[in-house]
Design an enzyme around this catalytic site. Structure first.
Site, PDB file in Angstrom:
ATOM      1  N   THR A 164       0.858  -1.146  -0.106  1.00 52.22           N
ATOM      2  CA  THR A 164       0.117   0.032  -0.065  1.00 52.22           C
ATOM      3  C   THR A 164       0.780   1.231   0.118  1.00 52.22           C
ATOM      4  OG1 THR A 164      -0.145   0.401   2.319  1.00 52.22           O
ATOM      5  CG2 THR A 164      -1.495  -1.313   1.380  1.00 52.22           C
ATOM      6  N   CYS A 165       0.225   2.382   0.086  1.00 50.54           N
ATOM      7  CA  CYS A 165       1.160   3.505   0.036  1.00 50.54           C
ATOM      8  C   CYS A 165       2.009   3.656   1.409  1.00 50.54           C
ATOM      9  CB  CYS A 165       0.234   4.901  -0.078  1.00 50.54           C
ATOM     10  SG  CYS A 165      -1.161   5.051   1.505  1.00 50.54           S
ATOM     11  N   ASN A 166       1.412   2.988   2.543  1.00 43.60           N
ATOM     12  CA  ASN A 166       2.506   3.150   3.701  1.00 43.60           C
ATOM     13  C   ASN A 166       3.284   1.896   4.185  1.00 43.60           C
ATOM     14  OD1 ASN A 166       1.146   5.476   4.430  1.00 43.60           O
ATOM     15  ND2 ASN A 166      -0.700   4.760   5.791  1.00 43.60           N
ATOM     16  N   ARG A 167       3.092   1.014   3.378  1.00 40.38           N
ATOM     17  CA  ARG A 167       3.666  -0.394   3.580  1.00 40.38           C
ATOM     18  C   ARG A 167       3.954  -1.303   2.475  1.00 40.38           C
ATOM     19  NH1 ARG A 167       2.237  -1.927   8.100  1.00 40.38           N
ATOM     20  NH2 ARG A 167       0.639  -0.061   8.268  1.00 40.38           N
ATOM     21  N   SER A 204      -1.646   1.958  11.331  1.00 39.04           N
ATOM     22  CA  SER A 204      -1.618   2.996  10.087  1.00 39.04           C
ATOM     23  C   SER A 204      -1.235   4.323  10.345  1.00 39.04           C
ATOM     24  CB  SER A 204      -3.161   3.158   9.578  1.00 39.04           C
ATOM     25  OG  SER A 204      -3.547   1.904   9.068  1.00 39.04           O
ATOM     26  N   GLY A 251      -8.145   8.716  -5.131  1.00 45.80           N
ATOM     27  CA  GLY A 251      -8.566   9.735  -5.786  1.00 45.80           C
ATOM     28  C   GLY A 251      -9.945  10.117  -5.236  1.00 45.80           C
ATOM     29  N   GLY A 257      -6.122  11.149 -10.962  1.00 45.01           N
ATOM     30  CA  GLY A 257      -6.298   9.905 -10.448  1.00 45.01           C
ATOM     31  C   GLY A 257      -7.729   9.724 -10.007  1.00 45.01           C
ATOM     32  N   ALA A 258      -8.214   8.963 -10.543  1.00 51.43           N
ATOM     33  CA  ALA A 258      -9.796   8.908  -9.822  1.00 51.43           C
ATOM     34  C   ALA A 258     -10.205   7.372  -9.353  1.00 51.43           C
ATOM     35  CB  ALA A 258     -10.832   9.159 -10.952  1.00 51.43           C
ATOM     36  N   GLY A 259      -8.948   6.737  -8.793  1.00 47.32           N
ATOM     37  CA  GLY A 259      -9.176   5.455  -8.187  1.00 47.32           C
ATOM     38  C   GLY A 259      -9.694   5.669  -6.814  1.00 47.32           C
TER      39      GLY A 259
END
Length: 537
Positions: free
Chosen positions: A137-140, A197, A284, A279-281
């Site tokens: 993920t963006c953190n790990r 998190s 986003g 980005g529209a995921g």
């Protein structure tokens, strides 16, 4: 952790032995016959030496009797039997996260979700890895594995991480999260519950853990222990959110990004700013919703296709959301005061060179980039420009700190739930040890039943009717089932308390001794068969 620090020489010996093992196979795995080893081998054994002029595969004992020289396969099986039955399989967590490593390092190891199944198979092709899962993920970026040997498994996964990222092994070890067994399980449960998190209680991570299970379905290597671990983690995350309300009022990474942008605008507001979202995921979409909640009534959204943007427009009908294709991104950026980026692009979308060409923002302010993508969408060099301010996920901590105190009590309640679920999972995992014993014992009794029934029928001659055979078979099965009922009951564990579990494991060991079931040896052999099969494919 001590196992990890053992000398690399031991690991090298194991890997070299594994290579010998593969090269010596004369038959496909399905045709291999394994026997219980009858000898032991130590590191000084002359059989490992190539400096022997006698090419004969035999050796002389002290009394001059010729003994057959064991093959490399038999040598490995002997050492493996000793090694794997003394050092049981371990669940390991190996990786980097926002608490241990900077974004510059994490982004080099980021793995797109579409590649998770391939990575699982690649990891399970390593010599000492049975099962695997990827949580990126963006953190790990954390790898969860079932390892036949702790220190060998850690070495192999660490070397693999170094290979795919270009980060040296010493640097990886300096920032590495490395947990085993109950510690690894507890860590994943805390992750799923939102306790690990950046934003305490953040809910999106639970959806990402669910995605790990979805991506692993049917993938060789995402097997019983790892899938059971992640499914239990999902249950933990749901229970924590239901019983503690830890997510109520909490911010997500996306909302923290919007809060940070508002803070950096100082005297202005997002409601008045020209906003661009790239980005529209999932991330986003959350950014857009949080912008709307802050009073932003018009924004431009750049995406590869219009579908996701149109769906968001249907949800937020009171907000003007203008879709633009990715080809118009830089043109849209010329008019933007604040730019949010959250795409899966593996290379930067905004370079220092093209940002330098953008016109100045009105009112003399610097253009704000809030990049919550991993890998980053905004090149690090952009922050050197006097016309731009660049923030990434690691910069969200100052926003998160202000929202953390009121959830500390809820986190303490969540940890009590996690401890309860951890005990249940460890009991379930330990009870799996009895499964091979149950199967072996059933097979042992079935062989006796079948043999005795065959003797009985042979004595009765040729005049036995079909009905009589069926009656004899039913009688023999009835006796077997009644005899097995007691032992089977005492080999099952409900996982409710430690005493019942210890009793079950003791019963398992007693049956192994009494009936010479060789469960541990045969289980090791099955593991070796699986590894051989993967190598030959």
């Amino acid at each position: 952790m001590a196992a990890v620090g053992r000398s690399s020489a031991a690991a090298a010996t194991s890997l070299n032995s594994s290579a010998l093992f593969r090269r010596s196979l004369p038959l496909p795995p399905s045709q291999l016959s394994f026997r219980r080893p009858r000898f032991s081998v130590n590191a000084a054994c002359p059989l490992f030496s190539d400096n022997n002029n006698n090419n004969n595969n035999n050796s002389l004992s002290q009394n001059g009797v010729v003994n057959p020289k064991p093959s490399p396969l038999e040598l490995l099986k002997t050492s493996a039997a000793d090694r794997y039955t003394k050092e049981k399989s371990s669940i390991m967590c190996i990786g980097l996260n926002i608490h241990s490593a900077p974004v510059e390092m994490r982004e080099k190891l980021a793995i797109p979700e579409a590649q998770w199944p391939l990575i699982i198979e690649e990891l399970c092709a390593l010599n000492h890895i049975e099962e695997a899962a990827v949580l990126s993920t963006c953190n790990r970026m954390e790898i969860y594995v079932v390892a036949l040997s702790q220190h060998r498994g850690v070495k192999e996964v660490t070397d693999w991480m170094s290979k795919i990222s270009g980060i040296s092994v010493p640097e990886l070890r300096e920032h590495q999260v490395l947990l085993s067994n109950a510690d690894a399980t507890q860590h994943l449960f805390e992750v799923a519950a939102g306790l690990d998190s950046l934003v305490l209680g953040e809910g999106q991570i639970l959806a990402q853990v669910k995605q790990v299970v979805k991506a692993g379905q049917g993938v060789p290597g995402f097997d019983r222990k790892i899938s059971g671990l992640f499914k239990q983690a999902i249950s933990v995350g749901k229970r924590v959110r239901t019983e503690t309300n830890i997510s109520s009022g909490s911010v997500s990474v996306s909302s923290a990004a919007v809060e940070l942008a508002q803070m950096k605008l100082q005297d202005a507001s997002l409601a008045d700013a020209e906003v661009l979202v790239v980005g529209a995921g999932k991330m986003g979409k959350l950014v857009i919703k949080h912008l709307a909640s802050k009073g932003c009534r018009r924004m431009v959204v750049v995406n590869r296709t219009a579908d996701k943007v149109n769906a968001i427009q249907q949800e937020l009908k009171d907000v003007e959301i203008v879709f633009r294709p990715i080809s118009e991104m830089l043109a849209c950026a010329t008019e933007a005061d604040v730019i949010f980026t959250s795409t899966a692009s593996e290379s930067p979308l905004f370079s220092k060179e093209n940002v330098q060409r953008l016109p100045l923002v009105s009112h003399g302010r610097r253009r704000i980039f809030v990049d919550i993508s991993i890998p980053r969408n905004v090149e690090p060099g952009v922050s050197d420009l006097e016309t731009a301010l660049v923030f990434n996920v690691d910069d969200l901590k100052e926003v998160v700190a202000a929202n953390k105190e009121d959830r500390i009590q809820k986190a303490a309640e969540a940890r009590e739930i996690i401890l309860d679920e951890l005990n249940k999972f460890e009991a379930w995992k330990d009870s799996l040890e009895t499964v091979p014993t149950i199967k072996k014992f059933r097979a042992y009794v079935e062989r006796i039943r079948a043999s005795e029934m065959e003797k009985c029928l042979s004595k009765m001659g040729q005049d036995v009717s079909k009905e009589q055979k069926e009656a004899i078979y039913a009688l023999s099965m009835g006796i077997v089932n009644k005899v097995l009922h007691g032992p089977m009951q005492h080999l099952r564990c409900d996982g409710n308390n430690d005493n019942s579990l210890s009793e079950v494991l003791e019963n398992m060991r007693a049956l192994n001794r009494m009936y010479d079931l060789e469960t541990e040896i045969s289980l090791m052999e099955e593991k070796i068969k699986v590894k051989i099969g993967r190598v030959k494919k």
